[in-house]
Write an enzyme that holds these catalytic residues in place. Structure first.
Site, PDB file in Angstrom:
ATOM      1  CB  THR A   1      -0.990  -0.039   1.192  1.00 59.65           C
ATOM      2  OG1 THR A   1      -1.911   1.042   1.057  1.00 59.65           O
ATOM      3  CG2 THR A   1      -0.309   0.055   2.545  1.00 59.65           C
ATOM      4  CG  ASN A   2      -0.385   4.597  -1.433  1.00 62.67           C
ATOM      5  OD1 ASN A   2      -1.038   5.440  -0.835  1.00 62.67           O
ATOM      6  ND2 ASN A   2      -0.900   3.865  -2.423  1.00 62.67           N
ATOM      7  NE  ARG A   3       4.935   8.240   3.249  1.00 57.15           N
ATOM      8  CZ  ARG A   3       4.778   9.560   3.227  1.00 57.15           C
ATOM      9  NH1 ARG A   3       4.039  10.169   4.114  1.00 57.15           N
ATOM     10  NH2 ARG A   3       5.395  10.281   2.296  1.00 57.15           N
TER      11      ARG A   3
END
Ligand code: PMT
Length: 394
Positions: free
Chosen positions: A208-210
């Site tokens: 995933t990412n931030r």
């Protein structure tokens, strides 16, 4: 939006009157100015002081004795508000308003108001189902009053049935939609994506990412407040669902693609603020991967390019998250995906981009025109982007 939105909240005699305090506070959080008027019966359930403490403004309870709003309170109180919301609306208040009675501040002020009126009934279910109340509600609906709820469920009296005040978020959502009706996106449907997709590696791990979803949620809220019907396709976030917005939760890029593809069939605009994974594990494991001494290689495959594959009669706005060559890279995405507008943000800045309250963006349109915005709260960025969307739609 230049003028601050405002409502006049009428509180009437119902056990649900205490929930009006929560409503008032939530409206303030949403940037809506709230004034409060109460019937004498409402003051038996909750004190005007509660609202005065929450909103730091005087609460009007009497037609004749209100020095704070001038000599004719029932006229001056509503003079410059955008809507009147009566919540909770008791059977008695509904009857008075339906029949044009005017001997308390709520019914009198409503009679003297020619803007939008919303009521959220709350009462015992037998009172609600009584033919008199049903006829009074029908009269109000016919005159254009928006009736919110009530909900069915357990009642304060111990009974069960229709008569519970609708949830605060439902009332806020309906009211915000009403306030947006004269906005420049009225009658438009906008699909907004938000958050970072999650691509499973195994049942407990993912790529995933931030992305926090804040930018996408701010856009969805700004669209709603400008009158649009909004479908928000959201990857997992920690944000509360915004009232008045149809929200569709997804997890992976593929799920976001499918939900977005379905939603844009009925939309004029697609704004993709989501941080969508470009790659996903080719074969996610069905069981939790056990650790071993060897290194582990995970093969990745491309995900679908959502923006690039949804063409047609749709105004498409992309975001570009860049860590170098901001404008050059954003222009390349604008043309590769055939977009109408791209909003480029430098994600190396600590006060902008991922998971911040503010953003510093450059908007580039399909003709190459560039608008560089200063650091702004995400909600203001959203409105500046929507100003451009409105121009393009017209
Ligand atoms: O959520 P926040 O914490 O508030 O952060 C906001 C943000 C930084 C995530 C947001 O402002 C932002 O930049 N979103 C886009 C992030 C991104 O994925 O950029 P990109 O340059 O990789 O993609 C370009 C565009 O194509 C984006 O609109 C993206 O949604 C879209 N895309 C990307 C990959 C893919 N498979 N399909 C897509 O449609």
């Amino acid at each position: 939006m230049s003028k601050k939105r405002s409502i006049l909240l009428g509180v009437t005699g119902s056990i649900a009157a205490y929930k009006a305090a929560e409503l008032a506070r939530e409206f303030s959080r949403q940037g809506v100015e709230v004034r409060v008027m109460m019937t004498p019966a409402a003051t038996r359930f909750v004190s005007p002081l509660t609202f005065e403490a929450l909103l730091t403004i005087p609460v009007i309870t009497d037609i004749f004795n209100n020095s704070t709003v001038g000599p004719i309170p029932h006229v001056s109180l509503s003079a410059d508000v955008d809507a009147i919301l009566i919540a909770p609306a008791s059977a008695d208040a509904i009857a008075r308003i339906a029949h044009g009675l005017a001997d308390d501040i709520v019914s009198c002020t409503t009679l003297a108001f020619d803007g939008p009126v919303l009521i959220a009934p709350a009462m015992h279910h037998k009172m609600y189902l009584n033919v008199a109340t049903q006829a009074n509600i029908a009269i109000l609906r016919e005159r254009g009053v928006t009736v919110i709820g009530p909900e069915s469920g357990e009642l304060a009296s111990g009974g069960h049935g229709a008569g519970r005040l609708s949830p605060v978020e439902t009332i806020i959502g309906c009211t915000l939609k009403t306030l947006g009706k004269s906005g420049d996106l009225a009658c438009r449907t906008v699909v907004v994506t938000a958050g970072g997709t999650q691509e499973p590696i195994d049942p407990v791990r993912c790529i995933t990412n931030r992305s926090s979803g804040k930018m996408g949620y701010a856009i969805a809220e700004a669209c709603r407040d400008r009158g649009a019907s909004v479908v928000l396709i959201s990857a997992p976030t920690a944000l509360p669902p915004p009232p008045g917005i149809q929200i569709h939760g997804v997890r992976t890029a593929q799920e976001m693609f499918e939900a977005t593809q379905a939603a844009v069939q009925h939309a004029e605009v697609l704004i993709m603020a989501a941080a969508v994974a470009d790659y996903r594990p080719a074969t996610p494991a069905h069981q939790k991967i056990k650790k071993g001494d060897e290194s582990l290689t995970i093969e990745l495959e491309r995900t679908v390019d959502i923006l690039g594959s949804l063409q047609g009669e749709l105004l498409r706005v992309g975001f570009a998250a860049e860590s170098s060559d901001l404008e050059r890279n954003a222009r390349a995405k604008l043309s590769a995906k055939g977009l109408d507008l791209i909003v480029a943000n430098d994600i190396t800045a600590t006060d902008a981009g991922f998971n911040s309250e503010s953003n510093r963006v450059t908007i580039i349109d399909r003709d190459g025109a560039v608008e560089r915005l200063p650091l702004l709260p995400k909600r203001e960025v959203a409105d500046r982007v929507l100003d451009r969307v409105v121009q393009l739609l017209s």
